[in-house]
Design a protein around this motif. Structure first.
Motif, PDB file in Angstrom:
ATOM      1  N   ASP A  57       0.800  -1.227   0.000  1.00  0.00           N
ATOM      2  CA  ASP A  57       0.000   0.000   0.000  1.00  0.00           C
ATOM      3  C   ASP A  57       0.831   1.276   0.000  1.00  0.00           C
ATOM      4  O   ASP A  57       0.486   2.247  -0.668  1.00  0.00           O
ATOM      5  CB  ASP A  57      -0.903   0.024   1.253  1.00  0.00           C
ATOM      6  CG  ASP A  57      -2.337  -0.332   0.905  1.00  0.00           C
ATOM      7  OD1 ASP A  57      -2.634  -0.545  -0.277  1.00  0.00           O
ATOM      8  OD2 ASP A  57      -3.155  -0.390   1.830  1.00  0.00           O
ATOM      9  N   LEU A  58       1.907   1.291   0.775  1.00  0.00           N
ATOM     10  CA  LEU A  58       2.640   2.531   1.000  1.00  0.00           C
ATOM     11  C   LEU A  58       3.759   2.768  -0.002  1.00  0.00           C
ATOM     12  O   LEU A  58       4.444   3.793   0.061  1.00  0.00           O
ATOM     13  CB  LEU A  58       3.203   2.544   2.430  1.00  0.00           C
ATOM     14  CG  LEU A  58       2.119   2.577   3.513  1.00  0.00           C
ATOM     15  CD1 LEU A  58       2.724   2.399   4.891  1.00  0.00           C
ATOM     16  CD2 LEU A  58       1.344   3.878   3.447  1.00  0.00           C
ATOM     17  N   CYS A 103      -2.214  12.776   4.647  1.00  0.00           N
ATOM     18  CA  CYS A 103      -2.177  12.991   6.093  1.00  0.00           C
ATOM     19  C   CYS A 103      -2.412  14.459   6.430  1.00  0.00           C
ATOM     20  O   CYS A 103      -2.935  14.785   7.499  1.00  0.00           O
ATOM     21  CB  CYS A 103      -0.824  12.557   6.656  1.00  0.00           C
ATOM     22  SG  CYS A 103      -0.474  10.780   6.527  1.00  0.00           S
ATOM     23  N   LEU A 104      -2.042  15.348   5.508  1.00  0.00           N
ATOM     24  CA  LEU A 104      -2.165  16.777   5.748  1.00  0.00           C
ATOM     25  C   LEU A 104      -3.621  17.226   5.881  1.00  0.00           C
ATOM     26  O   LEU A 104      -3.892  18.312   6.399  1.00  0.00           O
ATOM     27  CB  LEU A 104      -1.486  17.562   4.621  1.00  0.00           C
ATOM     28  CG  LEU A 104       0.002  17.289   4.413  1.00  0.00           C
ATOM     29  CD1 LEU A 104       0.510  18.049   3.197  1.00  0.00           C
ATOM     30  CD2 LEU A 104       0.790  17.670   5.663  1.00  0.00           C
ATOM     31  N   ALA A 131       0.981   7.657   8.212  1.00  0.00           N
ATOM     32  CA  ALA A 131       1.845   7.218   7.123  1.00  0.00           C
ATOM     33  C   ALA A 131       1.052   7.269   5.829  1.00  0.00           C
ATOM     34  O   ALA A 131      -0.123   6.897   5.795  1.00  0.00           O
ATOM     35  CB  ALA A 131       2.346   5.798   7.372  1.00  0.00           C
ATOM     36  N   GLU A 132       1.696   7.733   4.752  1.00  0.00           N
ATOM     37  CA  GLU A 132       1.023   7.827   3.465  1.00  0.00           C
ATOM     38  C   GLU A 132       1.972   7.409   2.353  1.00  0.00           C
ATOM     39  O   GLU A 132       3.197   7.560   2.451  1.00  0.00           O
ATOM     40  CB  GLU A 132       0.519   9.253   3.219  1.00  0.00           C
ATOM     41  CG  GLU A 132       1.634  10.279   3.072  1.00  0.00           C
ATOM     42  CD  GLU A 132       1.110  11.698   2.877  1.00  0.00           C
ATOM     43  OE1 GLU A 132      -0.031  11.974   3.267  1.00  0.00           O
ATOM     44  OE2 GLU A 132       1.871  12.522   2.328  1.00  0.00           O
ATOM     45  N   ARG A 192       5.739   8.354   3.461  1.00  0.00           N
ATOM     46  CA  ARG A 192       6.061   9.510   4.295  1.00  0.00           C
ATOM     47  C   ARG A 192       5.373   9.346   5.642  1.00  0.00           C
ATOM     48  O   ARG A 192       4.270   8.817   5.725  1.00  0.00           O
ATOM     49  CB  ARG A 192       5.603  10.801   3.617  1.00  0.00           C
ATOM     50  CG  ARG A 192       6.415  11.127   2.373  1.00  0.00           C
ATOM     51  CD  ARG A 192       5.776  12.229   1.551  1.00  0.00           C
ATOM     52  NE  ARG A 192       4.455  11.867   1.026  1.00  0.00           N
ATOM     53  CZ  ARG A 192       4.276  11.088  -0.037  1.00  0.00           C
ATOM     54  NH1 ARG A 192       5.324  10.575  -0.681  1.00  0.00           N
ATOM     55  NH2 ARG A 192       3.062  10.817  -0.468  1.00  0.00           N
ATOM     56  N   ALA A 193       6.032   9.844   6.676  1.00  0.00           N
ATOM     57  CA  ALA A 193       5.512   9.707   8.032  1.00  0.00           C
ATOM     58  C   ALA A 193       5.340  11.084   8.668  1.00  0.00           C
ATOM     59  O   ALA A 193       6.134  11.999   8.437  1.00  0.00           O
ATOM     60  CB  ALA A 193       6.451   8.859   8.882  1.00  0.00           C
ATOM     61  N   TYR A 194       4.297  11.203   9.484  1.00  0.00           N
ATOM     62  CA  TYR A 194       4.002  12.441  10.197  1.00  0.00           C
ATOM     63  C   TYR A 194       3.679  12.095  11.644  1.00  0.00           C
ATOM     64  O   TYR A 194       3.196  10.997  11.943  1.00  0.00           O
ATOM     65  CB  TYR A 194       2.810  13.171   9.589  1.00  0.00           C
ATOM     66  CG  TYR A 194       2.963  13.550   8.142  1.00  0.00           C
ATOM     67  CD1 TYR A 194       3.340  14.840   7.771  1.00  0.00           C
ATOM     68  CD2 TYR A 194       2.713  12.623   7.134  1.00  0.00           C
ATOM     69  CE1 TYR A 194       3.460  15.210   6.432  1.00  0.00           C
ATOM     70  CE2 TYR A 194       2.838  12.984   5.794  1.00  0.00           C
ATOM     71  CZ  TYR A 194       3.211  14.269   5.454  1.00  0.00           C
ATOM     72  OH  TYR A 194       3.341  14.604   4.138  1.00  0.00           O
ATOM     73  N   LYS A 195       3.901  13.067  12.536  1.00  0.00           N
ATOM     74  CA  LYS A 195       3.594  12.824  13.944  1.00  0.00           C
ATOM     75  C   LYS A 195       3.085  14.111  14.586  1.00  0.00           C
ATOM     76  O   LYS A 195       3.582  15.204  14.305  1.00  0.00           O
ATOM     77  CB  LYS A 195       4.829  12.335  14.696  1.00  0.00           C
ATOM     78  CG  LYS A 195       4.552  11.992  16.156  1.00  0.00           C
ATOM     79  CD  LYS A 195       5.800  11.476  16.852  1.00  0.00           C
ATOM     80  CE  LYS A 195       5.484  11.143  18.322  1.00  0.00           C
ATOM     81  NZ  LYS A 195       6.688  10.660  19.056  1.00  0.00           N
ATOM     82  N   TYR A 196       2.067  13.937  15.445  1.00  0.00           N
ATOM     83  CA  TYR A 196       1.572  15.039  16.256  1.00  0.00           C
ATOM     84  C   TYR A 196       1.021  14.465  17.553  1.00  0.00           C
ATOM     85  O   TYR A 196       0.091  13.638  17.528  1.00  0.00           O
ATOM     86  CB  TYR A 196       0.471  15.825  15.526  1.00  0.00           C
ATOM     87  CG  TYR A 196      -0.234  16.818  16.418  1.00  0.00           C
ATOM     88  CD1 TYR A 196       0.371  18.019  16.765  1.00  0.00           C
ATOM     89  CD2 TYR A 196      -1.492  16.514  16.953  1.00  0.00           C
ATOM     90  CE1 TYR A 196      -0.263  18.917  17.607  1.00  0.00           C
ATOM     91  CE2 TYR A 196      -2.133  17.418  17.791  1.00  0.00           C
ATOM     92  CZ  TYR A 196      -1.511  18.605  18.118  1.00  0.00           C
ATOM     93  OH  TYR A 196      -2.135  19.490  18.954  1.00  0.00           O
TER      94      TYR A 196
END
Length: 251
Positions: free
Chosen positions: A124-125, A180-181, A140-141, A130-134
């Protein structure tokens, strides 16, 4: 428009020397001041013309002030209360990412809570996810390496919710034009995102835009939030250039 002012006395009967009676005068009193009547007609026409010009200017100004977005990242960057702003330093490697590892937890993709009509596969990826964190959330996208043609418009988005450390959650969100944005909080602090679907003009076989229907994650389930934003493509066959056509408020 020309205004014709009669030269004859308004109180003389045309073709005779007889003067008008009081009743005749009352019936023809509206022509006693032809200059004033003419001026009122001209003023009225000028007011109508001014109103039309103002209306046209407002319509033209509204059309020209509509923001044209060059890609969906540009659109998402204008949303309020988004969770993710910048990529994380965490990297996912390899084409077949059957699992995500985050903060010491392993998440199998096929064990995710999957949005309707989406699937979870081990590629899938893609090659460069790309990974994001908050805070207690991560995302992950990526686009599958095998995607081609219109399939490239679909990006897999996996959201990790670790707000409950004893029972972290993994969700797969809708993929069309996804990122993810675009994940955000609603006014009740629930996680919100959009499901995109094409819209068509009557009789057309190619999409004229996209409808973004908002969903929230409520107690681990996907629920419609009652808000839809409609985007309209501004160039034929270019699905990445658009403006906002309408927005239906939350119910």
């Amino acid at each position: 428009m020309a205004c014709v002012i009669p030269n004859a006395s308004p109180f003389a009967v045309p073709g005779t020397d007889r003067q008008l009676t009081a009743a005749d005068k009352a019936a023809r009193i509206h022509v006693r001041h032809p200059q004033r009547r003419c001026r009122h007609m001209i003023d009225g026409l000028q007011m109508i013309k001014g109103t039309l010009l103002l209306t046209l200017a407002l319509v033209s100004g509204a059309a020209s002030s509509a923001t044209v977005f060059d890609g969906y990242s540009a659109y998402y960057s204008g949303l309020e209360r988004t969770l993710f702003k910048e990529k994380s330093s965490t990297k996912f490697t390899g084409m077949k990412n059957q699992s995500l590892y985050w903060e010491g937890h392993r998440f199998r993709l096929n064990h995710a809570t999957i949005f309707a009509n989406e699937t979870a596969t081990d590629e899938d990826l893609g090659l460069d996810p790309r990974a994001y964190k908050y805070a207690s959330y991560a995302c992950a996208e990526g686009i599958a390496a095998s995607a081609s043609g219109t399939a490239g418009r679909h990006q897999s988005v996996y959201l990790i919710d670790m707000s409950n450390l004893s029972k972290p959650k993994l969700y797969k969100l809708p993929s069309l034009f996804a990122s993810c944005l675009g994940i955000r909080f609603d006014n009740q602090k629930r996680v919100a995102f959009d499901k995109a679907s094409y819209t068509y003009d009557a009789g057309a076989d190619r999409p004229s835009g996209v409808a973004f229907q908002e969903y929230v994650i409520d107690k681990g389930n996907f629920q419609p939030a009652g808000r839809t934003v409609r985007l309209r493509f501004t160039e034929p066959d270019n699905v990445y250039k658009f403006s906002i056509e309408s927005s239906t408020p939350k119910q």
